[in-house]
Design a protein around this motif. Structure first.
Motif, PDB file in Angstrom:
ATOM      1  N   HIS A 176       0.842  -1.198   0.000  1.00 14.64           N
ATOM      2  CA  HIS A 176       0.000   0.000   0.000  1.00 14.64           C
ATOM      3  C   HIS A 176       0.876   1.245   0.000  1.00 14.64           C
ATOM      4  O   HIS A 176       1.676   1.449   0.906  1.00 14.64           O
ATOM      5  N   TYR A 184       0.805   5.311   0.103  1.00 17.65           N
ATOM      6  CA  TYR A 184       0.040   6.552   0.291  1.00 17.65           C
ATOM      7  C   TYR A 184       0.665   7.643  -0.577  1.00 17.65           C
ATOM      8  O   TYR A 184       1.878   7.653  -0.803  1.00 17.65           O
ATOM      9  N   THR A 209      -3.165   0.516   8.607  1.00 20.36           N
ATOM     10  CA  THR A 209      -3.306   0.430   7.150  1.00 20.36           C
ATOM     11  C   THR A 209      -3.774  -0.971   6.767  1.00 20.36           C
ATOM     12  O   THR A 209      -4.717  -1.133   5.973  1.00 20.36           O
TER      13      THR A 209
END
Ligand code: ATP
Ligand code: MG
Length: 283
Positions: free
Chosen positions: A15, A17, A53
């Motif tokens: 992931h 950001y 997350t």
């Protein structure tokens, strides 16, 4: 689907950001993990290691930059399954009042299933059952903002239960509660787990982590250690390298075994078992 399909399967999850005005940040880096139905798993790790997350991927609040998240065999990338996935995995966050949407307890619990189009009679049944399971039925007509944080957290859990989830994911859900509020919440969670609900909880409290069947530690967006509490805390050097502490019982056992080398090591990792082992020990 076969019976041994894990309830949660995370494969190669990355992931990234993209914060405004700052460089991209890779919070998860090819993370793999699984949770089976009925398990009770603690998720630990230093600040910023990626726990929240990861939690948000488990009910499709976030979607993978790469890799996959499967919930009960359904991929979170598949928009057609998203509502079902959000019902299967209930989320409970740290700040109780932030999760509450209605001005009366029972309306808050009804909100989710009502939006799913659950018929009225079943809706009433679900609200009652969920509030009873967390011991909040008597307070169903109260305004949530007048409840204690511990009671608000139980309402948040009831709201998740009203969706008939298979799993609850709790992100530091007891962090704002006083000792009594914590005990009451754990008591409810213990009972829900005994009834078959899968629990995955994020915590910085190693004594809470020690109550899980398995502890998963994250480090820089990957799983660094995944073991039952006795083996997890038996690995004291690695636990410390990950920026974590030992449980109270594990720390005590470690100190005692330094002073009394003939103590059987490692002793048990929970406080009651440790006390028993000491009572039975003959030097
Ligand atoms: N919305 C966001 N935008 C940009 N970066 C973010 C965002 N949310 C988290 N991060 C960054 O991603 C990394 C992982 O954050 P995350 O909140 O998942 O960690 P955590 O393990 O839950 O930490 P904590 O123990 O402090 O709750 C951190 O470096 C964090 O600063
Ligand atoms: Mg967090």
């Amino acid at each position: 689907m076969s019976a041994d399909t894990p309830l949660i399967r995370v494969v190669g999850l990355t992931h990234t950001y993209h914060p405004e005005g700052a460089p991209p940040l890779e919070a998860l880096r090819g993370l793999d993990m699984q949770v089976c139905a009925g398990e009770r798993v603690a998720l630990v790790g230093a600040n910023g290691s990626g726990k929240s997350t990861l939690a948000r991927h488990l009910n499709a609040l976030l979607l993978p930059t790469s890799g996959d998240v499967w919930i009960d065999g359904l991929n979170t990338r598949d928009a057609a399954h998203r509502r079902h996935i959000r019902a299967l995995v209930g989320m409970v966050f740290q700040i109780p009042i932030d999760q509450i949407v209605a001005t009366v307890v029972e309306e808050d619990v009804a909100f989710g299933p009502e939006n799913l189009g659950v018929p009225r009679a079943e809706l009433r049944e679900r609200v009652r059952e969920s509030l009873e399971r967390v011991g909040m039925w008597e307070l169903r007509q109260r305004p949530p903002h007048l409840l204690s944080p511990g009671q608000q957290q139980r309402v948040a859990i009831a709201a998740a239960l009203a969706m008939r989830p298979r799993c609850l994911v709790l992100d530091e859900a007891t962090a704002m509660l006083d000792p009594q509020g914590r005990r009451e919440l754990w008591d409810r969670l213990d009972r829900l787990h005994a009834d078959g609900l899968t629990l995955l909880y994020i915590t910085h409290d190693m004594d809470d982590a020690a109550r899980a069947e398995r502890i998963i530690a994250l480090h820089q967006g990957r799983v660094a250690l995944d073991a039952p509490p006795a083996r997890f805390f038996g690995n004291a050097e690695q636990v410390e390298r990950l920026g974590l502490g030992l449980s109270t019982a594990a720390e005590l056992a470690r100190r005692l075994s330094r002073r009394f080398p003939t103590l059987p090591a490692p002793l048990t990792q929970d406080a009651a078992g440790l006390a028993q082992a000491l009572l039975e020990w003959r030097p």
